[in-house]
Design a protein around this motif. Structure first.
Motif, PDB file in Angstrom:
ATOM      1  N   HIS A   1       0.830  -1.203   0.000  1.00 58.81           N
ATOM      2  CA  HIS A   1       0.000   0.000   0.000  1.00 58.81           C
ATOM      3  C   HIS A   1       0.869   1.259   0.000  1.00 58.81           C
ATOM      4  CE1 HIS A   1      -3.246  -2.783   1.051  1.00 58.81           C
ATOM      5  NE2 HIS A   1      -4.069  -1.834   0.641  1.00 58.81           N
ATOM      6  N   ILE A   2       1.907   1.257   0.826  1.00 56.60           N
ATOM      7  CA  ILE A   2       2.808   2.406   0.875  1.00 56.60           C
ATOM      8  C   ILE A   2       3.479   2.606  -0.474  1.00 56.60           C
ATOM      9  CG2 ILE A   2       4.985   3.238   1.864  1.00 56.60           C
ATOM     10  CD1 ILE A   2       4.009   2.143   4.561  1.00 56.60           C
ATOM     11  N   GLN A   3       3.894   1.525  -1.105  1.00 58.14           N
ATOM     12  CA  GLN A   3       4.535   1.621  -2.412  1.00 58.14           C
ATOM     13  C   GLN A   3       3.594   2.252  -3.438  1.00 58.14           C
ATOM     14  OE1 GLN A   3       5.973  -2.088  -3.966  1.00 58.14           O
ATOM     15  NE2 GLN A   3       6.571  -1.196  -5.915  1.00 58.14           N
ATOM     16  N   ILE A   4       2.339   1.865  -3.439  1.00 55.52           N
ATOM     17  CA  ILE A   4       1.361   2.429  -4.370  1.00 55.52           C
ATOM     18  C   ILE A   4       1.165   3.915  -4.093  1.00 55.52           C
ATOM     19  CG2 ILE A   4      -1.091   2.421  -5.023  1.00 55.52           C
ATOM     20  CD1 ILE A   4      -0.965  -0.663  -4.537  1.00 55.52           C
ATOM     21  N   LEU A   5       1.041   4.289  -2.827  1.00 53.27           N
ATOM     22  CA  LEU A   5       0.860   5.702  -2.465  1.00 53.27           C
ATOM     23  C   LEU A   5       2.073   6.532  -2.891  1.00 53.27           C
ATOM     24  CD1 LEU A   5      -0.759   5.293   1.048  1.00 53.27           C
ATOM     25  CD2 LEU A   5      -1.881   6.150  -1.024  1.00 53.27           C
ATOM     26  N   ARG A   6       3.276   5.959  -2.770  1.00 60.58           N
ATOM     27  CA  ARG A   6       4.484   6.674  -3.194  1.00 60.58           C
ATOM     28  C   ARG A   6       4.535   6.801  -4.713  1.00 60.58           C
ATOM     29  NH1 ARG A   6       9.573   4.064  -0.992  1.00 60.58           N
ATOM     30  NH2 ARG A   6      10.521   5.856  -1.986  1.00 60.58           N
ATOM     31  N   GLU A   7       4.222   5.720  -5.423  1.00 54.19           N
ATOM     32  CA  GLU A   7       4.286   5.738  -6.890  1.00 54.19           C
ATOM     33  C   GLU A   7       3.274   6.702  -7.496  1.00 54.19           C
ATOM     34  OE1 GLU A   7       3.756   1.666  -8.010  1.00 54.19           O
ATOM     35  OE2 GLU A   7       5.833   1.139  -7.540  1.00 54.19           O
ATOM     36  N   THR A   8       2.145   6.877  -6.849  1.00 58.18           N
ATOM     37  CA  THR A   8       1.120   7.779  -7.371  1.00 58.18           C
ATOM     38  C   THR A   8       1.330   9.219  -6.921  1.00 58.18           C
ATOM     39  OG1 THR A   8      -0.360   7.244  -5.521  1.00 58.18           O
ATOM     40  CG2 THR A   8      -0.638   5.967  -7.544  1.00 58.18           C
ATOM     41  N   GLY A   9       2.351   9.457  -6.104  1.00 57.86           N
ATOM     42  CA  GLY A   9       2.657  10.820  -5.672  1.00 57.86           C
ATOM     43  C   GLY A   9       1.810  11.311  -4.523  1.00 57.86           C
TER      44      GLY A   9
ATOM     45  N   ASN B   1     -10.059  16.623  -0.594  1.00 59.11           N
ATOM     46  CA  ASN B   1     -11.211  16.448  -1.491  1.00 59.11           C
ATOM     47  C   ASN B   1     -11.906  15.122  -1.238  1.00 59.11           C
ATOM     48  OD1 ASN B   1     -10.909  18.922  -2.780  1.00 59.11           O
ATOM     49  ND2 ASN B   1      -9.521  18.085  -4.314  1.00 59.11           N
ATOM     50  N   LEU B   2     -11.161  14.080  -0.933  1.00 64.10           N
ATOM     51  CA  LEU B   2     -11.747  12.776  -0.638  1.00 64.10           C
ATOM     52  C   LEU B   2     -12.595  12.836   0.626  1.00 64.10           C
ATOM     53  CD1 LEU B   2     -11.959   9.769  -1.313  1.00 64.10           C
ATOM     54  CD2 LEU B   2      -9.883   9.413   0.042  1.00 64.10           C
ATOM     55  N   GLN B   3     -12.125  13.552   1.631  1.00 59.12           N
ATOM     56  CA  GLN B   3     -12.880  13.689   2.874  1.00 59.12           C
ATOM     57  C   GLN B   3     -14.211  14.392   2.634  1.00 59.12           C
ATOM     58  OE1 GLN B   3      -9.921  15.663   5.364  1.00 59.12           O
ATOM     59  NE2 GLN B   3      -9.966  13.875   6.711  1.00 59.12           N
ATOM     60  N   ARG B   4     -14.224  15.379   1.745  1.00 53.46           N
ATOM     61  CA  ARG B   4     -15.474  16.094   1.450  1.00 53.46           C
ATOM     62  C   ARG B   4     -16.471  15.185   0.774  1.00 53.46           C
ATOM     63  NH1 ARG B   4     -13.643  21.464  -1.484  1.00 53.46           N
ATOM     64  NH2 ARG B   4     -14.582  20.205  -3.086  1.00 53.46           N
ATOM     65  N   VAL B   5     -15.992  14.274  -0.061  1.00 51.81           N
ATOM     66  CA  VAL B   5     -16.892  13.358  -0.792  1.00 51.81           C
ATOM     67  C   VAL B   5     -17.468  12.310   0.153  1.00 51.81           C
ATOM     68  CG1 VAL B   5     -16.963  11.574  -2.573  1.00 51.81           C
ATOM     69  CG2 VAL B   5     -15.716  13.698  -2.991  1.00 51.81           C
ATOM     70  N   LEU B   6     -16.642  11.824   1.065  1.00 57.10           N
ATOM     71  CA  LEU B   6     -17.100  10.784   1.983  1.00 57.10           C
ATOM     72  C   LEU B   6     -17.936  11.402   3.062  1.00 57.10           C
ATOM     73  CD1 LEU B   6     -13.836   8.694   2.286  1.00 57.10           C
ATOM     74  CD2 LEU B   6     -15.805   8.221   0.866  1.00 57.10           C
TER      75      LEU B   6
ATOM     76  N   GLN C   1       0.108  17.649  -3.554  1.00 57.51           N
ATOM     77  CA  GLN C   1      -1.043  17.110  -4.275  1.00 57.51           C
ATOM     78  C   GLN C   1      -1.767  16.073  -3.427  1.00 57.51           C
ATOM     79  OE1 GLN C   1      -2.291  18.197  -7.278  1.00 57.51           O
ATOM     80  NE2 GLN C   1      -4.014  16.947  -6.633  1.00 57.51           N
ATOM     81  N   GLY C   2      -1.038  15.302  -2.656  1.00 62.55           N
ATOM     82  CA  GLY C   2      -1.654  14.312  -1.776  1.00 62.55           C
ATOM     83  C   GLY C   2      -2.553  14.962  -0.738  1.00 62.55           C
ATOM     84  N   GLU C   3      -2.115  16.094  -0.180  1.00 62.23           N
ATOM     85  CA  GLU C   3      -2.947  16.820   0.780  1.00 62.23           C
ATOM     86  C   GLU C   3      -4.233  17.301   0.130  1.00 62.23           C
ATOM     87  OE1 GLU C   3      -1.227  19.785   3.386  1.00 62.23           O
ATOM     88  OE2 GLU C   3       0.752  18.893   3.042  1.00 62.23           O
ATOM     89  N   ILE C   4      -4.124  17.838  -1.070  1.00 62.62           N
ATOM     90  CA  ILE C   4      -5.307  18.323  -1.787  1.00 62.62           C
ATOM     91  C   ILE C   4      -6.258  17.163  -2.067  1.00 62.62           C
ATOM     92  CG2 ILE C   4      -6.113  19.311  -3.980  1.00 62.62           C
ATOM     93  CD1 ILE C   4      -3.431  20.929  -3.979  1.00 62.62           C
ATOM     94  N   ASP C   5      -5.713  16.048  -2.561  1.00 63.64           N
ATOM     95  CA  ASP C   5      -6.539  14.878  -2.860  1.00 63.64           C
ATOM     96  C   ASP C   5      -7.209  14.337  -1.611  1.00 63.64           C
ATOM     97  OD1 ASP C   5      -5.798  15.094  -5.503  1.00 63.64           O
ATOM     98  OD2 ASP C   5      -4.287  13.511  -5.389  1.00 63.64           O
ATOM     99  N   PHE C   6      -6.473  14.274  -0.488  1.00 62.57           N
ATOM    100  CA  PHE C   6      -7.032  13.764   0.760  1.00 62.57           C
ATOM    101  C   PHE C   6      -8.158  14.669   1.244  1.00 62.57           C
ATOM    102  CE2 PHE C   6      -6.952  13.262   5.433  1.00 62.57           C
ATOM    103  CZ  PHE C   6      -7.272  11.913   5.494  1.00 62.57           C
TER     104      PHE C   6
END
Length: 56
Positions: free
Chosen positions: A15-23, A51-56, A44-49
């Motif tokens: 999981h960590i590897q995937i999160l690192r590879e996707t930036g 936005n994800l929290q707002r959707v959930l 970008q990860g902070e922005i995505d996180f």
């Protein structure tokens, strides 16, 4: 970490590897000793996180 999220060490590593590879996160040395490495959100990860929290 694996005990805390109830996953095997291998699963956590994948999981960590995937999160690192996707930036989403990047590794960062914590302290003066390089053996202590942690992970932090990229900008970008902070922005995505956020936005994800707002959707959930």
């Amino acid at each position: 970490m694996s005990k805390r999220v109830n996953l095997s060490g291998a699963a956590v590593s994948q999981h960590i590897q995937i999160l690192r590879e996707t930036g989403f996160i990047k590794s960062k040395y914590l302290g003066e000793i390089e053996a202590f490495r942690g992970y932090v959100f990229t900008t970008q990860g902070e922005i995505d996180f956020y936005n994800l929290q707002r959707v959930l």
